[in-house]
Design a protein around this motif. Structure first.
Motif, mmCIF file in Angstrom:
data_model
loop_
_atom_site.group_PDB
_atom_site.id
_atom_site.type_symbol
_atom_site.label_atom_id
_atom_site.label_comp_id
_atom_site.label_asym_id
_atom_site.label_seq_id
_atom_site.Cartn_x
_atom_site.Cartn_y
_atom_site.Cartn_z
ATOM 1 N N LYS A 10 0.807 -1.222 0.000
ATOM 2 C CA LYS A 10 0.000 0.000 0.000
ATOM 3 C C LYS A 10 0.842 1.275 0.000
ATOM 4 N N THR A 45 -2.251 3.618 -0.004
ATOM 5 C CA THR A 45 -2.843 4.453 1.043
ATOM 6 C C THR A 45 -1.879 5.509 1.568
ATOM 7 N N VAL A 46 -0.628 5.489 1.119
ATOM 8 C CA VAL A 46 0.336 6.491 1.578
ATOM 9 C C VAL A 46 1.456 6.622 0.551
ATOM 10 N N VAL A 96 -3.962 10.662 -1.781
ATOM 11 C CA VAL A 96 -3.675 9.978 -0.516
ATOM 12 C C VAL A 96 -2.606 10.776 0.227
ATOM 13 N N PRO A 97 -2.447 10.562 1.531
ATOM 14 C CA PRO A 97 -1.474 11.337 2.303
ATOM 15 C C PRO A 97 -0.041 11.173 1.795
ATOM 16 N N ASP A 118 1.701 16.014 3.855
ATOM 17 C CA ASP A 118 0.683 15.981 4.906
ATOM 18 C C ASP A 118 1.322 15.750 6.267
ATOM 19 N N VAL A 190 4.613 6.132 11.083
ATOM 20 C CA VAL A 190 3.559 6.860 10.366
ATOM 21 C C VAL A 190 3.089 6.060 9.154
ATOM 22 N N LEU A 194 -0.717 4.260 8.379
ATOM 23 C CA LEU A 194 -1.556 4.547 7.216
ATOM 24 C C LEU A 194 -1.740 3.312 6.338
ATOM 25 N N SER A 195 -0.754 2.431 6.339
ATOM 26 C CA SER A 195 -0.874 1.198 5.555
ATOM 27 C C SER A 195 -1.953 0.276 6.115
ATOM 28 N N ASN A 197 -4.832 1.252 7.080
ATOM 29 C CA ASN A 197 -6.151 1.772 6.722
ATOM 30 C C ASN A 197 -6.552 1.363 5.311
ATOM 31 N N VAL A 202 -8.459 6.711 3.823
ATOM 32 C CA VAL A 202 -7.396 7.713 3.686
ATOM 33 C C VAL A 202 -7.726 8.720 2.591
ATOM 34 N N LYS A 206 -7.953 12.740 3.161
ATOM 35 C CA LYS A 206 -7.162 13.658 2.340
ATOM 36 C C LYS A 206 -8.064 14.656 1.615
#
Length: 237
Positions: A10, A45-46, A96-97, A118, A190, A194-195, A197, A202, A206
């Motif tokens: 992700k 997701t990131v 995504v972030p 972010d 961090v 996020l991974s 989610n 996400v 965002k």
């Protein structure tokens, strides 16, 4: 290779690979970053933005034409200003972030990259600066990246004094989210969070972060409700 873009699970990882040149960005690098952040794979997701070498990013590779070039202000805008502003907007609009791993110097465009992330995670020894006026360059492009990230007084201080600030000062100013003794561990924490989610969650967060600050109260509440409902509905598909 100036830039490396890899997707693992992700995580979309973008690495600046000009460590010997302070990771000063070339036009090709900004184009590659913009393309990568604008359309990440649907499972991502990131986005992790990192750099090889001692410094995160010390600015841009020289782009000024020779002094005897007969160019108008509009020529210079098309050649220099518009591509940089489009690059900044691509980072702002990433779906995504974006997490930035910041070590060493983050100067000029490097400072902008940290601010546009972010979550910027900086090592305690990192330093941030906007030194363009030392070269008699109006730093309005970098200022565009910073203007909605820091208070006016902070922006004026960075630009007009040209003094570098520490990671701790940058965090107090709002440029940096996390200052860490162990940079890799902090970044991993961090990114791993996020991974865990779903892409729907996400992306909803965002989208709210991007649109809500400019929305009225009623519009913001409507946006919050719609994004929450859409993200939650993915659980029932």
């Amino acid at each position: 290779m100036e830039l490396r873009v890899e997707t693992t699970g992700k995580v979309l990882e973008i690495t600046l690979c000009r460590g010997e040149a302070g990771n000063a960005l070339t036009a090709g690098m900004t184009e590659g970053i913009a393309a990568a952040v604008s359309a990440p794979p649907p499972e991502v997701t990131v986005i992790l933005l990192r750099a090889e070498g001692a410094d995160f990013c010390t600015g841009r590779a020289p782009v000024m034409p020779p002094k005897d070039a007969r160019l108008t202000a509009n020529d210079l805008r098309v050649k220099i200003s518009d591509p940089v502003l489009a690059f900044y907007e691509a980072l702002r609009s990433a779906p995504v972030p974006v997490v930035a791993r910041v070590q060493g110097r983050a100067a000029g465009v490097g400072c902008a990259l940290a601010a546009l992330a972010d979550v910027a995670v900086a090592e305690r020894a990192a330093v941030f600066s906007v030194p363009e006026m030392n070269h008699d360059i109006a730093p309005t492009l970098v200022m565009d990246a910073l203007v909605d990230r820091v208070p006016r007084a902070v922006l004026a201080r960075l630009v007009l004094t040209r003094q570098a600030v520490s990671a701790a000062e940058a965090q107090a100013m709002g440029l940096v989210g996390v200052v860490a003794e162990d940079l890799d561990a902090a970044v991993a924490g961090v990114v791993e969070g996020l991974s865990a989610n779903s892409p729907a969650v996400v992306r909803a967060v965002k989208a709210f972060l991007k649109r809500a600050p400019e929305a009225s109260g009623a519009t913001r509440r409507e946006l919050a409700a719609l994004l929450n409902a859409a993200a939650t509905a993915e659980r029932f598909r």
